[in-house]
Design a protein around this motif. Structure first.
Motif, PDB file in Angstrom:
ATOM      1  N   ALA A 153     -10.776 -12.909  -5.082  1.00 36.16           N
ATOM      2  CA  ALA A 153     -11.551 -11.843  -4.447  1.00 36.16           C
ATOM      3  C   ALA A 153     -11.018 -11.540  -3.048  1.00 36.16           C
ATOM      4  O   ALA A 153     -10.955 -10.376  -2.626  1.00 36.16           O
ATOM      5  CB  ALA A 153     -13.024 -12.237  -4.374  1.00 36.16           C
ATOM      6  N   LYS A 154     -10.626 -12.589  -2.321  1.00 35.84           N
ATOM      7  CA  LYS A 154     -10.054 -12.369  -0.983  1.00 35.84           C
ATOM      8  C   LYS A 154      -8.728 -11.625  -1.079  1.00 35.84           C
ATOM      9  O   LYS A 154      -8.442 -10.739  -0.259  1.00 35.84           O
ATOM     10  CB  LYS A 154      -9.870 -13.718  -0.285  1.00 35.84           C
ATOM     11  N   THR A 155      -7.926 -11.992  -2.071  1.00 37.77           N
ATOM     12  CA  THR A 155      -6.657 -11.293  -2.276  1.00 37.77           C
ATOM     13  C   THR A 155      -6.894  -9.819  -2.586  1.00 37.77           C
ATOM     14  O   THR A 155      -6.219  -8.929  -2.057  1.00 37.77           O
ATOM     15  CB  THR A 155      -5.865 -11.937  -3.422  1.00 37.77           C
ATOM     16  N   SER A 156      -7.881  -9.558  -3.440  1.00 41.83           N
ATOM     17  CA  SER A 156      -8.217  -8.178  -3.785  1.00 41.83           C
ATOM     18  C   SER A 156      -8.661  -7.388  -2.564  1.00 41.83           C
ATOM     19  O   SER A 156      -8.277  -6.225  -2.381  1.00 41.83           O
ATOM     20  CB  SER A 156      -9.323  -8.159  -4.842  1.00 41.83           C
ATOM     21  N   ALA A 157      -9.486  -8.017  -1.702  1.00 41.12           N
ATOM     22  CA  ALA A 157      -9.971  -7.329  -0.502  1.00 41.12           C
ATOM     23  C   ALA A 157      -8.818  -6.984   0.435  1.00 41.12           C
ATOM     24  O   ALA A 157      -8.781  -5.891   1.021  1.00 41.12           O
ATOM     25  CB  ALA A 157     -10.993  -8.212   0.213  1.00 41.12           C
ATOM     26  N   VAL A 158      -7.868  -7.913   0.569  1.00 41.47           N
ATOM     27  CA  VAL A 158      -6.708  -7.669   1.433  1.00 41.47           C
ATOM     28  C   VAL A 158      -5.867  -6.511   0.896  1.00 41.47           C
ATOM     29  O   VAL A 158      -5.372  -5.681   1.655  1.00 41.47           O
ATOM     30  CB  VAL A 158      -5.863  -8.951   1.564  1.00 41.47           C
ATOM     31  N   LEU A 159      -5.734  -6.446  -0.429  1.00 42.36           N
ATOM     32  CA  LEU A 159      -4.904  -5.405  -1.038  1.00 42.36           C
ATOM     33  C   LEU A 159      -5.622  -4.057  -1.113  1.00 42.36           C
ATOM     34  O   LEU A 159      -4.978  -3.002  -1.040  1.00 42.36           O
ATOM     35  CB  LEU A 159      -4.485  -5.829  -2.444  1.00 42.36           C
ATOM     36  N   MET A 160      -6.957  -4.092  -1.281  1.00 44.33           N
ATOM     37  CA  MET A 160      -7.695  -2.845  -1.463  1.00 44.33           C
ATOM     38  C   MET A 160      -7.664  -1.960  -0.225  1.00 44.33           C
ATOM     39  O   MET A 160      -7.590  -0.720  -0.320  1.00 44.33           O
ATOM     40  CB  MET A 160      -9.142  -3.135  -1.856  1.00 44.33           C
ATOM     41  N   ALA A 161      -7.710  -2.565   0.958  1.00 41.04           N
ATOM     42  CA  ALA A 161      -7.732  -1.764   2.190  1.00 41.04           C
ATOM     43  C   ALA A 161      -6.494  -0.872   2.308  1.00 41.04           C
ATOM     44  O   ALA A 161      -6.623   0.359   2.429  1.00 41.04           O
ATOM     45  CB  ALA A 161      -7.871  -2.676   3.410  1.00 41.04           C
ATOM     46  N   PRO A 162      -5.275  -1.422   2.250  1.00 42.90           N
ATOM     47  CA  PRO A 162      -4.101  -0.526   2.332  1.00 42.90           C
ATOM     48  C   PRO A 162      -3.990   0.408   1.137  1.00 42.90           C
ATOM     49  O   PRO A 162      -3.504   1.540   1.279  1.00 42.90           O
ATOM     50  CB  PRO A 162      -2.913  -1.495   2.395  1.00 42.90           C
ATOM     51  N   ALA A 163      -4.437  -0.059  -0.049  1.00 46.47           N
ATOM     52  CA  ALA A 163      -4.368   0.803  -1.238  1.00 46.47           C
ATOM     53  C   ALA A 163      -5.258   2.036  -1.070  1.00 46.47           C
ATOM     54  O   ALA A 163      -4.871   3.156  -1.432  1.00 46.47           O
ATOM     55  CB  ALA A 163      -4.798   0.010  -2.473  1.00 46.47           C
ATOM     56  N   TYR A 164      -6.449   1.838  -0.507  1.00 46.87           N
ATOM     57  CA  TYR A 164      -7.382   2.947  -0.283  1.00 46.87           C
ATOM     58  C   TYR A 164      -6.809   3.943   0.729  1.00 46.87           C
ATOM     59  O   TYR A 164      -6.794   5.163   0.497  1.00 46.87           O
ATOM     60  CB  TYR A 164      -8.718   2.383   0.203  1.00 46.87           C
ATOM     61  N   PHE A 165      -6.328   3.417   1.845  1.00 45.95           N
ATOM     62  CA  PHE A 165      -5.780   4.294   2.880  1.00 45.95           C
ATOM     63  C   PHE A 165      -4.538   5.034   2.377  1.00 45.95           C
ATOM     64  O   PHE A 165      -4.365   6.224   2.650  1.00 45.95           O
ATOM     65  CB  PHE A 165      -5.440   3.480   4.139  1.00 45.95           C
ATOM     66  N   TYR A 166      -3.682   4.325   1.660  1.00 47.15           N
ATOM     67  CA  TYR A 166      -2.471   4.963   1.138  1.00 47.15           C
ATOM     68  C   TYR A 166      -2.825   6.077   0.156  1.00 47.15           C
ATOM     69  O   TYR A 166      -2.191   7.139   0.148  1.00 47.15           O
ATOM     70  CB  TYR A 166      -1.595   3.908   0.462  1.00 47.15           C
ATOM     71  N   MET A 167      -3.858   5.839  -0.642  1.00 49.54           N
ATOM     72  CA  MET A 167      -4.257   6.828  -1.641  1.00 49.54           C
ATOM     73  C   MET A 167      -4.792   8.103  -0.980  1.00 49.54           C
ATOM     74  O   MET A 167      -4.401   9.212  -1.356  1.00 49.54           O
ATOM     75  CB  MET A 167      -5.306   6.236  -2.581  1.00 49.54           C
ATOM     76  N   VAL A 168      -5.685   7.946   0.002  1.00 49.61           N
ATOM     77  CA  VAL A 168      -6.303   9.142   0.583  1.00 49.61           C
ATOM     78  C   VAL A 168      -5.353   9.883   1.529  1.00 49.61           C
ATOM     79  O   VAL A 168      -5.481  11.101   1.716  1.00 49.61           O
ATOM     80  CB  VAL A 168      -7.620   8.793   1.318  1.00 49.61           C
ATOM     81  N   LEU A 169      -4.396   9.164   2.113  1.00 51.20           N
ATOM     82  CA  LEU A 169      -3.482   9.801   3.060  1.00 51.20           C
ATOM     83  C   LEU A 169      -2.258  10.426   2.389  1.00 51.20           C
ATOM     84  O   LEU A 169      -1.750  11.444   2.843  1.00 51.20           O
ATOM     85  CB  LEU A 169      -3.031   8.793   4.122  1.00 51.20           C
ATOM     86  N   SER A 170      -1.807   9.782   1.301  1.00 56.65           N
ATOM     87  CA  SER A 170      -0.599  10.286   0.644  1.00 56.65           C
ATOM     88  C   SER A 170      -0.871  10.955  -0.705  1.00 56.65           C
ATOM     89  O   SER A 170      -0.035  11.695  -1.216  1.00 56.65           O
ATOM     90  CB  SER A 170       0.397   9.146   0.436  1.00 56.65           C
ATOM     91  N   GLY A 171      -2.033  10.651  -1.281  1.00 49.02           N
ATOM     92  CA  GLY A 171      -2.342  11.175  -2.609  1.00 49.02           C
ATOM     93  C   GLY A 171      -1.811  10.315  -3.736  1.00 49.02           C
ATOM     94  O   GLY A 171      -2.143  10.540  -4.905  1.00 49.02           O
ATOM     95  N   GLU A 172      -1.018   9.288  -3.414  1.00 49.36           N
ATOM     96  CA  GLU A 172      -0.468   8.386  -4.422  1.00 49.36           C
ATOM     97  C   GLU A 172      -1.465   7.263  -4.701  1.00 49.36           C
ATOM     98  O   GLU A 172      -1.986   6.646  -3.773  1.00 49.36           O
ATOM     99  CB  GLU A 172       0.863   7.799  -3.954  1.00 49.36           C
ATOM    100  N   SER A 173      -1.713   6.978  -5.963  1.00 54.94           N
ATOM    101  CA  SER A 173      -2.772   6.029  -6.306  1.00 54.94           C
ATOM    102  C   SER A 173      -2.310   4.825  -7.134  1.00 54.94           C
ATOM    103  O   SER A 173      -3.139   4.071  -7.621  1.00 54.94           O
ATOM    104  CB  SER A 173      -3.874   6.759  -7.078  1.00 54.94           C
ATOM    105  N   PHE A 174      -1.000   4.629  -7.292  1.00 55.43           N
ATOM    106  CA  PHE A 174      -0.538   3.544  -8.145  1.00 55.43           C
ATOM    107  C   PHE A 174      -0.980   2.188  -7.597  1.00 55.43           C
ATOM    108  O   PHE A 174      -1.349   1.282  -8.356  1.00 55.43           O
ATOM    109  CB  PHE A 174       0.985   3.587  -8.305  1.00 55.43           C
ATOM    110  N   MET A 175      -0.953   2.025  -6.255  1.00 52.61           N
ATOM    111  CA  MET A 175      -1.369   0.758  -5.654  1.00 52.61           C
ATOM    112  C   MET A 175      -2.859   0.520  -5.872  1.00 52.61           C
ATOM    113  O   MET A 175      -3.286  -0.593  -6.197  1.00 52.61           O
ATOM    114  CB  MET A 175      -1.041   0.753  -4.165  1.00 52.61           C
TER     115      MET A 175
END
Length: 223
Positions: free
Chosen positions: A131-153
């Protein structure tokens, strides 16, 4: 004096950070509602930084507590909710495109949470390594998705969340009471094994006392 010590033990830096994260949720929702995308992302980044800092400081300052674990869990619950609503209100096109993965991620969080509430009558706060690993990964994945439109992460993190949820469900099934900070399902099994060993040891000691008392009584028959 005891009450003062207890009060001081609950008012510390990690718990204050967790409480601040919860207090920021209404502000995040207001920013999203009024379409203030820039400020929403900056405040969300600050909120997520407090999430990373509270656990680290709790361990560093030796201020780990049951209250802190519960505040952290509630902070996660409300912050992730604000992230979902922010996505719906600020980036509706991304929300519609990623709805399947978004709802999958929500189910991965809600199913083990509801199971913990039903079994233990309180919010589970296992804070597993997964769960901690997921939380660490979710933050950049969310920002990358909304800023770039890419959602693979983002999609990869959601797929990983399926394992996070499965492990949490197994931990809930294994434990007989709610416990904080259970790193993995294997740790949960070890906790229950040790609990069973202690219980058997106490029963053996009790039997020895009873048997010893009876033997002593038998060795002094009434005249």
């Amino acid at each position: 004096a005891t009450a003062e010590v207890m009060a001081l033990s609950t008012i510390n830096i990690p718990n204050t950070l967790s409480g601040t994260r919860i207090a920021l949720v209404p502000v995040l929702l207001s920013l999203a509602h009024y379409q203030l995308e820039y400020w929403f992302l900056w405040l969300l980044a600050l909120s997520l930084l407090t999430d990373a800092a509270d656990g680290y400081l709790a361990r560093k300052l030796n201020q780990i507590s049951a209250l802190g674990a519960k505040l952290d869990s509630w902070g996660d619950f409300f912050t992730y909710g604000a992230m979902v609503l922010g996505l719906i209100w600020l980036w509706p096109g991304i929300y519609q495109r990623e709805a399947l993965f978004l709802y999958t991620g929500m189910l991965c969080y809600l199913v083990p949470t509801v199971m913990g509430l039903l079994k233990f009558r309180e919010l589970p706060s296992y804070h597993t390594w997964a769960a901690k690993t997921s939380a660490v990964l979710m933050a950049p994945a969310y920002f990358y998705m909304v800023l770039s439109g890419e959602s693979f992460m983002f999609r990869l993190v959601v797929l990983f969340d399926i394992w996070v949820a499965v492990e949490a469900v197994f931990i809930t099934a294994i434990l007989n009471r709610n416990r904080d900070n259970v790193p993995t399902v294997f740790h949960a099994r070890e906790m229950m094994r040790r609990q069973g060993a202690r219980l058997r040891e106490r029963r053996a000691q009790l039997r020895e006392k009873i048997t010893g008392k009876k033997s002593t009584d038998d060795s002094h028959p009434a005249e």
